[in-house]
Design a protein around this motif. Structure first.
Motif, PDB file in Angstrom:
ATOM      1  N   THR A   1       0.860  -1.180  -0.542  1.00 18.40           N
ATOM      2  CA  THR A   1      -0.049   0.372   0.046  1.00 18.40           C
ATOM      3  C   THR A   1       0.760   1.454  -0.165  1.00 18.40           C
ATOM      4  N   LEU A   2       2.197   1.281   0.892  1.00 20.48           N
ATOM      5  CA  LEU A   2       2.581   2.416   1.173  1.00 20.48           C
ATOM      6  C   LEU A   2       3.664   2.363  -0.634  1.00 20.48           C
ATOM      7  N   ARG A   3       3.907   1.392  -1.071  1.00 18.31           N
ATOM      8  CA  ARG A   3       4.773   1.376  -2.668  1.00 18.31           C
ATOM      9  C   ARG A   3       3.668   2.597  -3.267  1.00 18.31           C
ATOM     10  N   THR A   4       2.184   2.456  -3.543  1.00 19.02           N
ATOM     11  CA  THR A   4       1.295   2.112  -4.384  1.00 19.02           C
ATOM     12  C   THR A   4       1.490   3.944  -4.009  1.00 19.02           C
ATOM     13  N   ALA A   5       0.946   3.808  -2.670  1.00 12.93           N
ATOM     14  CA  ALA A   5       0.619   5.843  -2.221  1.00 12.93           C
ATOM     15  C   ALA A   5       2.365   6.610  -2.919  1.00 12.93           C
ATOM     16  N   ARG A   6       3.027   5.526  -2.827  1.00 15.39           N
ATOM     17  CA  ARG A   6       4.608   6.110  -3.038  1.00 15.39           C
ATOM     18  C   ARG A   6       4.431   6.609  -4.800  1.00 15.39           C
ATOM     19  N   ALA A   7       3.646   6.105  -5.592  1.00 15.74           N
ATOM     20  CA  ALA A   7       3.638   6.000  -7.221  1.00 15.74           C
ATOM     21  C   ALA A   7       3.180   6.651  -7.547  1.00 15.74           C
ATOM     22  N   GLU A   8       2.034   7.034  -6.618  1.00 13.58           N
ATOM     23  CA  GLU A   8       0.474   7.591  -7.458  1.00 13.58           C
ATOM     24  C   GLU A   8       1.041   8.800  -6.854  1.00 13.58           C
ATOM     25  N   ASN A   9       1.774   9.454  -5.753  1.00 15.40           N
ATOM     26  CA  ASN A   9       2.371  11.235  -5.327  1.00 15.40           C
ATOM     27  C   ASN A   9       3.595  11.059  -5.649  1.00 15.40           C
ATOM     28  N   PRO A  10       4.558  10.536  -6.697  1.00 14.78           N
ATOM     29  CA  PRO A  10       5.652  11.104  -6.854  1.00 14.78           C
ATOM     30  C   PRO A  10       6.277  12.476  -6.218  1.00 14.78           C
ATOM     31  N   ASP A  11       6.239  13.228  -6.141  1.00 11.68           N
ATOM     32  CA  ASP A  11       5.789  14.433  -5.782  1.00 11.68           C
ATOM     33  C   ASP A  11       6.567  14.316  -4.383  1.00 11.68           C
ATOM     34  N   ALA A  12       5.098  13.943  -3.960  1.00 13.42           N
ATOM     35  CA  ALA A  12       4.997  14.049  -2.235  1.00 13.42           C
ATOM     36  C   ALA A  12       6.090  14.328  -1.102  1.00 13.42           C
ATOM     37  N   PRO A  13       6.410  15.389  -0.491  1.00 19.13           N
ATOM     38  CA  PRO A  13       7.964  15.423   0.314  1.00 19.13           C
ATOM     39  C   PRO A  13       7.624  13.838   1.583  1.00 19.13           C
ATOM     40  N   ARG A  14       6.631  13.751   1.983  1.00 16.68           N
ATOM     41  CA  ARG A  14       6.413  12.765   2.928  1.00 16.68           C
ATOM     42  C   ARG A  14       5.059  12.142   2.979  1.00 16.68           C
TER      43      ARG A  14
END
Length: 240
Positions: free
Chosen positions: A93-106
């Motif tokens: 789930t965290l990997r998916t969140a990272r992939a969907e929000n590549p510009d997120a600071p955290r």
């Protein structure tokens, strides 16, 4: 001609005397008026709009007497982890969140369950395996602890020399003394939460309040009492 009066018919209504079936009630403006048998209401009244509820259940709106509106709204926007049953599901789930929000600071997540770890300790390394490059902060389901990765510990400035706050603890490796990635009780409240609050903008807080109110209205909650109104909360309420 119809007025601002609306008559709702064929409803099951929760009253002080219990549930009454086959009833109607009228509403003028914000005032609920008389309750009577639906059979007594003409479906072709010209002085009101008539709405047939077809047996639906009607009850008063709920009042949440103890809430934290901005915290609720923020949690609704976080990565939801309650349904994750294993460490692998949390990581995925965290990997998916990272992939969907590549510009997120955290990445901010919430509601992970200890049972998903199946006896494993929640360590920074488990989160680093999923998201190593930006800070990850995961509120436990009970909101009494926060699980973080190595990047988050670095952002917080937590080291082996950081003292435990009164009433809380930073879990540490028994051999090296280094923080393992869990901050418990006041360590979460006094270290993590203020650090994240400093990163938030007024636009963020306005968005959280909007999310909380939208969620309440969708759930039938019509009133709420916030139990910890700070200056940022108050200003968000005033802007709204």
């Amino acid at each position: 001609m119809p007025t601002n009066r609306t008559i709702y018919t064929n409803a099951s209504i929760l009253t002080p005397r219990g549930v009454v079936d086959g009833c109607s009630f009228s509403v003028t403006g914000n005032l609920i008026e008389d309750v009577q048998p639906s059979a007594a209401v003409s479906p072709n009244r010209e002085d009101a709009t008539v709405v047939d509820l077809a047996g639906r259940f009607v009850l008063p709106g709920f009042v949440d007497a103890h809430t934290h509106l901005l915290m609720l709204g923020q949690s609704l926007q976080k990565v939801q982890l309650r349904s994750a049953k294993t460490v692998e599901e949390i990581q995925s789930t965290l990997r998916t969140a990272r992939a969907e929000n590549p510009d997120a600071p955290r990445i901010l997540g919430t509601s992970w369950l200890y049972s998903a770890l199946d006896g494993q300790e929640p360590t920074r390394q488990l989160l680093d395996a999923a998201v190593p490059d930006i800070p990850v902060y995961l509120d436990a389901n009970d909101l009494h602890s926060v699980w973080v990765n190595s990047a988050a510990l670095a952002e917080l400035g937590v080291t082996s020399d950081t003292a435990d706050p009164l009433g809380g603890s930073i879990t540490r490796d028994p051999d090296s003394g280094e923080a393992t990635g869990m901050l418990l009780e006041t360590a979460a409240q006094q270290i993590v939460w203020p650090a994240l609050a400093r990163q938030a903008t007024d636009a963020d807080r306005d968005s959280w309040l909007d999310s909380a109110i939208s969620h309440y209205l969708a759930s039938g909650v019509t009133s709420a009492v916030d139990m910890a109104v700070g200056e940022d909360d108050l200003q968000a309420f005033l802007r709204a």
